[in-house]
Design a protein around this motif. Sequence first.
Motif, mmCIF file in Angstrom:
data_model
loop_
_atom_site.group_PDB
_atom_site.id
_atom_site.type_symbol
_atom_site.label_atom_id
_atom_site.label_comp_id
_atom_site.label_asym_id
_atom_site.label_seq_id
_atom_site.Cartn_x
_atom_site.Cartn_y
_atom_site.Cartn_z
ATOM 1 N N THR A 34 -2.663 -9.625 -2.522
ATOM 2 C CA THR A 34 -1.333 -9.168 -1.507
ATOM 3 C C THR A 34 -1.105 -7.627 -1.511
ATOM 4 O OG1 THR A 34 -0.413 -11.286 -2.128
ATOM 5 C CG2 THR A 34 0.974 -9.552 -1.170
ATOM 6 N N GLN A 35 -1.394 -7.018 -2.567
ATOM 7 C CA GLN A 35 -1.265 -5.563 -2.288
ATOM 8 C C GLN A 35 -2.506 -4.847 -1.929
ATOM 9 O OE1 GLN A 35 -0.953 -4.967 -6.788
ATOM 10 N NE2 GLN A 35 1.289 -4.708 -6.663
ATOM 11 N N THR A 36 -3.411 -5.566 -1.851
ATOM 12 C CA THR A 36 -4.804 -4.944 -1.214
ATOM 13 C C THR A 36 -4.829 -5.243 0.243
ATOM 14 O OG1 THR A 36 -6.213 -5.528 -3.117
ATOM 15 C CG2 THR A 36 -7.216 -4.884 -1.128
ATOM 16 N N VAL A 37 -4.291 -6.329 0.742
ATOM 17 C CA VAL A 37 -3.927 -6.576 2.253
ATOM 18 C C VAL A 37 -3.052 -5.746 2.608
ATOM 19 C CG1 VAL A 37 -3.540 -8.214 3.674
ATOM 20 C CG2 VAL A 37 -5.202 -8.936 2.173
ATOM 21 N N LEU A 38 -1.901 -5.534 2.107
ATOM 22 C CA LEU A 38 -0.789 -4.911 2.731
ATOM 23 C C LEU A 38 -1.036 -3.300 2.772
ATOM 24 C CD1 LEU A 38 2.264 -6.508 0.977
ATOM 25 C CD2 LEU A 38 1.648 -6.823 3.349
ATOM 26 N N ARG A 39 -1.746 -3.028 1.780
ATOM 27 C CA ARG A 39 -2.154 -1.548 1.554
ATOM 28 C C ARG A 39 -3.041 -1.158 2.824
ATOM 29 N NH1 ARG A 39 -4.531 -1.608 -2.982
ATOM 30 N NH2 ARG A 39 -2.838 -1.445 -4.020
ATOM 31 N N ARG A 40 -4.204 -2.194 3.056
ATOM 32 C CA ARG A 40 -4.991 -1.808 4.327
ATOM 33 C C ARG A 40 -4.178 -1.854 5.406
ATOM 34 N NH1 ARG A 40 -9.650 -5.258 2.266
ATOM 35 N NH2 ARG A 40 -9.807 -5.767 4.348
ATOM 36 N N LEU A 41 -3.218 -2.866 5.825
ATOM 37 C CA LEU A 41 -2.685 -3.062 6.906
ATOM 38 C C LEU A 41 -1.885 -1.703 7.178
ATOM 39 C CD1 LEU A 41 -1.022 -6.592 6.648
ATOM 40 C CD2 LEU A 41 -2.701 -5.628 8.407
ATOM 41 N N ARG A 42 -1.233 -1.231 6.066
ATOM 42 C CA ARG A 42 -0.598 -0.155 6.023
ATOM 43 C C ARG A 42 -1.374 1.318 6.373
ATOM 44 N NH1 ARG A 42 0.994 2.210 0.813
ATOM 45 N NH2 ARG A 42 -1.020 2.636 0.818
ATOM 46 N N ASP A 43 -2.484 1.525 5.797
ATOM 47 C CA ASP A 43 -3.490 2.616 6.046
ATOM 48 C C ASP A 43 -4.235 2.463 7.263
ATOM 49 O OD1 ASP A 43 -2.506 3.273 3.326
ATOM 50 O OD2 ASP A 43 -4.275 2.819 2.391
#
Length: 113
Positions: free
Chosen positions: A68-77
């Motif tokens: 979840t953190q990885t996907v959210l971070r990539r969506l943000r970046d």
Amino acid sequence: MRRACYAADRTGHMILQTLYRNCVKHGTDFFNEFYVLGLVLSEDELVKLGFSVILYANAAMQGAIHGTQTVLRRLRDDKSFDSVLGDLAPWCERQRLVRQKEFMELETRYSTG
């Protein structure tokens, strides 16, 4: 009068519901029994007792958090949904997990229209 509470019995279920609501109202923290053992005993002690399944449950939870953190971070970046598509469960798998076909059959069976 003492009474055992059974969730399958209507009165017991209501007692448990009332107890839970009151605990939440007063800020009580609840822990799944697997996590409580993980808090009380070390990993080595759990393994000696034969609770390796707890370690698997914990690993699954950690994997879900990391994913979840990885996907959210990539969506943000990246500001792009395309960058995470390969990490997401396909539509058919999500429908299988929520048993969508079974619910649609029940809806058809019991619809009043």
